[in-house]
Design a protein around this motif. Structure first.
Motif, PDB file in Angstrom:
ATOM      1  N   ARG A 241       0.818  -1.210   0.000  1.00  0.00           N
ATOM      2  CA  ARG A 241       0.000   0.000   0.000  1.00  0.00           C
ATOM      3  C   ARG A 241       0.850   1.258   0.000  1.00  0.00           C
ATOM      4  O   ARG A 241       0.432   2.302  -0.506  1.00  0.00           O
ATOM      5  CB  ARG A 241      -0.934   0.006   1.207  1.00  0.00           C
ATOM      6  CG  ARG A 241      -1.988  -1.096   1.156  1.00  0.00           C
ATOM      7  CD  ARG A 241      -2.912  -0.998   2.354  1.00  0.00           C
ATOM      8  NE  ARG A 241      -3.949  -2.043   2.292  1.00  0.00           N
ATOM      9  CZ  ARG A 241      -4.885  -2.197   3.215  1.00  0.00           C
ATOM     10  NH1 ARG A 241      -4.927  -1.369   4.272  1.00  0.00           N
ATOM     11  NH2 ARG A 241      -5.779  -3.150   3.097  1.00  0.00           N
ATOM     12  N   THR A 242       2.024   1.188   0.532  1.00  0.00           N
ATOM     13  CA  THR A 242       2.882   2.373   0.600  1.00  0.00           C
ATOM     14  C   THR A 242       3.530   2.656  -0.736  1.00  0.00           C
ATOM     15  O   THR A 242       3.504   3.782  -1.239  1.00  0.00           O
ATOM     16  CB  THR A 242       3.968   2.179   1.672  1.00  0.00           C
ATOM     17  OG1 THR A 242       3.333   1.921   2.917  1.00  0.00           O
ATOM     18  CG2 THR A 242       4.835   3.427   1.775  1.00  0.00           C
ATOM     19  N   THR A 243       4.112   1.612  -1.350  1.00  0.00           N
ATOM     20  CA  THR A 243       4.860   1.806  -2.594  1.00  0.00           C
ATOM     21  C   THR A 243       4.052   1.468  -3.823  1.00  0.00           C
ATOM     22  O   THR A 243       4.381   1.898  -4.928  1.00  0.00           O
ATOM     23  CB  THR A 243       6.118   0.931  -2.587  1.00  0.00           C
ATOM     24  OG1 THR A 243       5.728  -0.453  -2.533  1.00  0.00           O
ATOM     25  CG2 THR A 243       7.001   1.259  -1.400  1.00  0.00           C
ATOM     26  N   GLY A 244       3.020   0.682  -3.658  1.00  0.00           N
ATOM     27  CA  GLY A 244       2.236   0.251  -4.803  1.00  0.00           C
ATOM     28  C   GLY A 244       2.888  -0.854  -5.611  1.00  0.00           C
ATOM     29  O   GLY A 244       2.399  -1.207  -6.695  1.00  0.00           O
ATOM     30  N   LEU A 245       3.995  -1.426  -5.122  1.00  0.00           N
ATOM     31  CA  LEU A 245       4.703  -2.496  -5.831  1.00  0.00           C
ATOM     32  C   LEU A 245       4.115  -3.848  -5.465  1.00  0.00           C
ATOM     33  O   LEU A 245       3.551  -4.041  -4.381  1.00  0.00           O
ATOM     34  CB  LEU A 245       6.193  -2.462  -5.500  1.00  0.00           C
ATOM     35  CG  LEU A 245       6.910  -1.154  -5.843  1.00  0.00           C
ATOM     36  CD1 LEU A 245       8.372  -1.223  -5.431  1.00  0.00           C
ATOM     37  CD2 LEU A 245       6.789  -0.864  -7.337  1.00  0.00           C
ATOM     38  N   PHE A 246       4.330  -4.795  -6.388  1.00  0.00           N
ATOM     39  CA  PHE A 246       3.745  -6.121  -6.229  1.00  0.00           C
ATOM     40  C   PHE A 246       4.801  -7.104  -5.696  1.00  0.00           C
ATOM     41  O   PHE A 246       5.983  -7.041  -6.070  1.00  0.00           O
ATOM     42  CB  PHE A 246       3.220  -6.646  -7.569  1.00  0.00           C
ATOM     43  CG  PHE A 246       1.967  -5.970  -8.027  1.00  0.00           C
ATOM     44  CD1 PHE A 246       0.717  -6.460  -7.681  1.00  0.00           C
ATOM     45  CD2 PHE A 246       2.051  -4.830  -8.813  1.00  0.00           C
ATOM     46  CE1 PHE A 246      -0.425  -5.832  -8.122  1.00  0.00           C
ATOM     47  CE2 PHE A 246       0.906  -4.198  -9.249  1.00  0.00           C
ATOM     48  CZ  PHE A 246      -0.341  -4.684  -8.903  1.00  0.00           C
ATOM     49  N   THR A 247       4.353  -8.023  -4.862  1.00  0.00           N
ATOM     50  CA  THR A 247       5.133  -9.188  -4.445  1.00  0.00           C
ATOM     51  C   THR A 247       4.375 -10.426  -4.904  1.00  0.00           C
ATOM     52  O   THR A 247       3.218 -10.631  -4.524  1.00  0.00           O
ATOM     53  CB  THR A 247       5.341  -9.229  -2.926  1.00  0.00           C
ATOM     54  OG1 THR A 247       6.101  -8.086  -2.533  1.00  0.00           O
ATOM     55  CG2 THR A 247       6.075 -10.494  -2.518  1.00  0.00           C
TER      56      THR A 247
END
Length: 705
Positions: A241-247
């Motif tokens: 939610r902070t960076t918007g990056l996916f794991t």
């Protein structure tokens, strides 16, 4: 035919029935799909053709968005804004063309991140996922502007509202932010894999990706496709939610087989970058695959084709399971119960009775394997062996007995020289003495060799024979004493009556300054001692040979050098003796041949006479019958006359063969008489030498006393 008319200030759409309608660009784009279902529209585009500008930025980089409009005359100010998902605009930057000042709106997401240049190029530092919006560059002149926004991704398009008192130039930028994911890695790996079981192999994890990527599993470079109850793959994507990056997390459940031993498992993440699709691969992982034992194997170490007595061997049992079995049961020949041991069973100094079948099995006796071991052996018995002493002329039976597991090769060696045949001693001679070795080997078995030795000693009393001859210069004579015996006899020369020993140099001068003695090499129990002397008067020389067994004496009369006498030949060598024996054999053969010829001649003559008698008798009978007819002779008288004639004929023919047989018999008798006389002469001579030797020995004993 409806079409868009070319108008520099507005878009005009002509409908099928000729009605003219003025439509805003936003309405055209929103309804274009519906219109195209019922309308056929021809667009004519102004020189400022529609365009869509895309700016790609890498996550964390600076986003640079030039304003593509040429700055118009009379420009008052320029603005940048973006649109919210609900369509509401948010102004973020303002620049006045007259005051040359720049103002940034208080937007938290873009605080301290914006920069607007004089040519109205907007830069956004530290690109984020949230920056993926639609931005608008706005230039305002003194004309009245209608604030009705148009959401169209058209580049170099000028929108003019007929009711507006100002013109508005707008360009839209869709921003795409890309972030490269981290290298994928396989976590939560299984400690081991068991065949015929579906179990979690591991999880492939790739972090910080934008946009999200895709995960694919590979085995030995080939894609693993999902298969019910064999290959089960689950992919999970989580957004920060902070960076918007996916794991991205992909788990693999897998049912392994024996073929998966040493197989390499890996995963690959596919993502999109500025230049297109890219991939990243994890480090390959190898898993320990466990599977049950299906076969047991027994081995003999070392792996030699042959085993001989005295070797050390190891029985090794193994199973093809993973992990392999650690304990086995070993079955030894003669043992009913198995011996529990590890995977190895050691046997030291094996003997021939260890030959047989060996087995090993799992401890539960479910699987078993066997092998046959043959222990090769070789025995040798030499009779007699060691040191053996025999007398000359005695017989000595020798045997070398072999017992082996295979056919053995036997050979004899005498004094380091290989013999062609096995030794046989029916009458021992001095040359038979020596060191004998009986050796045997098994050619198929390396290192299996046996040998035994026999040291044969042939002893004999001294034997003497004397000869003399006058040397060619007529100035000296050589007397030779031929000696046989073992141990080697010691030889002395003396003059009968005086007892003086001629071997001593001080005595030589008494008889002749030319007197000297020589001795040949001792070979096979034989040697010769000779003395060269020039006597001025007749002397009697005595040769004395003595060893541990006996003392032998022989004498010979030698005339003065001035008196000629008969020279006795030297002793014949072995070769000469063999020649004499060959001559004797030849004479005997000739005699036997003559007797056979005589016998054959007699038989032939007898057959001839028998046939002749029959013919003569028949002739006589015929003649008698004629006489009886002519002279009236009675048959009895005719038969008597015929018998008389036949007797006269036969008597004359019998004289010839009896004469031949008589001549042959005379020749044979003559040869036998000559041979007998020669033998008698030698016997008489030997007897005379013996008698003389006895007398000389008595005289020598008296002289020594």
């Amino acid at each position: 035919m409806p079409r868009f008319e070319d108008n520099p200030t507005c878009w005009k759409i002509t409908i099928c029935k000729g009605a003219a309608v003025k439509i805003g660009v936003n309405q055209i784009l929103a309804s274009i799909w519906e219109f195209t279902k019922t309308l056929k529209i021809v667009f004519s585009v102004s020189p400022l053709a529609l365009g869509l500008y895309t700016v790609n930025a890498i996550y964390g980089d600076t986003i640079t968005m030039p304003c593509p409009l040429e700055v118009p005359d009379g420009l008052m100010f320029g603005k940048w804004k973006y649109e919210m998902p609900n369509g509401s605009p948010v102004f973020i930057a303002f620049r006045s063309s007259t005051k040359k000042n720049v103002q940034y709106d208080d937007v938290p997401d873009y605080k301290d991140r914006l920069s607007l240049s004089e040519n109205y190029t907007l830069s956004i530092k530290n690109a984020r996922i949230s920056d993926e919006k639609r931005f608008v560059c706005m230039l305002v002149t003194e004309d009245d502007v209608s604030e009705e926004p148009t959401i169209v991704k058209v580049f170099n398009a000028e929108l003019v509202d007929a009711n507006c008192s100002c013109s508005l130039h707008q360009y839209f930028y869709p921003i795409y932010v890309l972030e490269q994911p981290s290298q994928p890695e396989i976590l939560h790996q299984a400690n081991l894999l068991e065949t015929e079981k579906l179990q979690m192999l591991g999880e492939c994890i790739s972090r910080d990706s934008y946009p999200e990527g895709n995960v694919t599993w590979y085995k030995n470079g080939r894609v693993l496709q999902p298969l019910d109850d064999v290959v089960v793959i689950n992919l999970q994507k989580i957004v920060d939610r902070t960076t918007g990056l996916f794991t991205m997390t992909s788990s693999l459940q897998y049912m392994p087989t024996k073929e998966d031993v040493n197989a390499k498992f890996s995963c690959i993440v596919t993502y999109y970058g500025p230049s297109g699709q890219k991939t990243m691969q994890s480090e390959p992982v190898v898993f320990d695959v466990h599977y049950p034992t299906e076969k047991v194997t027994i081995q003999v170490l070392p792996q030699s084709s042959t085993i001989k007595e005295g070797d050390n061997i190891t029985l090794k049992c193994s199973g093809n399971g993973n992990p392999p079995p650690q304990e086995f049961l070993f079955y030894i020949p003669g043992e009913t119960e198995g011996i529990r041991s590890s995977d190895s069973y050691v046997m030291t100094d094996v003997r021939r009775n260890a030959t047989g079948e060996y087995k090993c099995s799992l401890t539960d006796k479910s699987m078993m394997d066997s092998t046959t071991i043959t222990v090769h052996y070789l025995d040798l018995q030499l009779t007699p062996s060691g040191e053996v002493t025999k007398q000359i002329g005695e017989a000595l039976p020798v045997s070398c007995t072999i017992s082996s597991s295979r056919n053995a090769t036997v050979f004899w060696i005498k004094d380091n020289t290989r013999m062609q045949t096995s030794p046989s001693f029916s009458s021992l001679q001095y040359q038979d003495a020596g060191n004998y070795v009986c050796e045997t080997t098994l050619q198929e078995v390396e290192g299996l060799r046996k040998r035994q030795t026999l040291k044969l000693i042939v002893e004999g009393k001294p034997q003497i024979k004397m000869t003399k001859k006058t040397n060619t210069n007529k100035m000296s004579k050589t007397i030779i004493c031929h000696v046989e015996g073992f141990p080697k006899p010691a030889v002395q020369w003396t003059v009968t009556g005086s007892g003086s020993i001629l071997n001593k140099a001080s005595i030589f001068l008494i008889y002749s300054p030319k007197t000297r003695t020589e001795e040949t090499k001792y070979v096979n129990g034989k040697f010769s001692s000779k003395i060269i002397i020039a006597p001025e008067e007749n002397v009697t020389l005595t040769c004395i040979a003595e060893n541990e067994l006996e003392r032998t004496v022989t004498s010979m009369n030698v005339s003065a050098i001035s008196i000629p006498e008969y020279d006795e030949p030297e002793d014949r060598t072995d070769d000469n003796s063999e020649k004499v024996n060959d001559q004797a054999k030849l004479i005997v053969g000739i005699v036997v041949g003559l007797l056979l010829v005589a016998l054959i001649a007699g038989v032939v003559y007898w057959l001839y006479m028998k046939k002749s008698n029959f013919l003569e008798w028949g002739k006589a009978v015929t003649v008698g019958a004629l006489d009886s007819k002519r002279k009236l002779v009675t048959p009895k008288e005719s038969l008597r006359r015929q018998q008389h004639r036949t007797f006269q004929v036969c008597r004359g023919k019998k004289n010839i063969p009896f004469f031949v047989i008589g001549v042959v018999v005379c020749i044979i008798l003559y040869c036998l008489v000559i041979h007998t006389k020669t033998a008698s002469k030698h016997v008489d001579k030997d007897l005379g030498n013996i008698e003389e030797n006895k007398k000389l020995e008595e005289n020598n004993h008296k002289s020594e006393t």
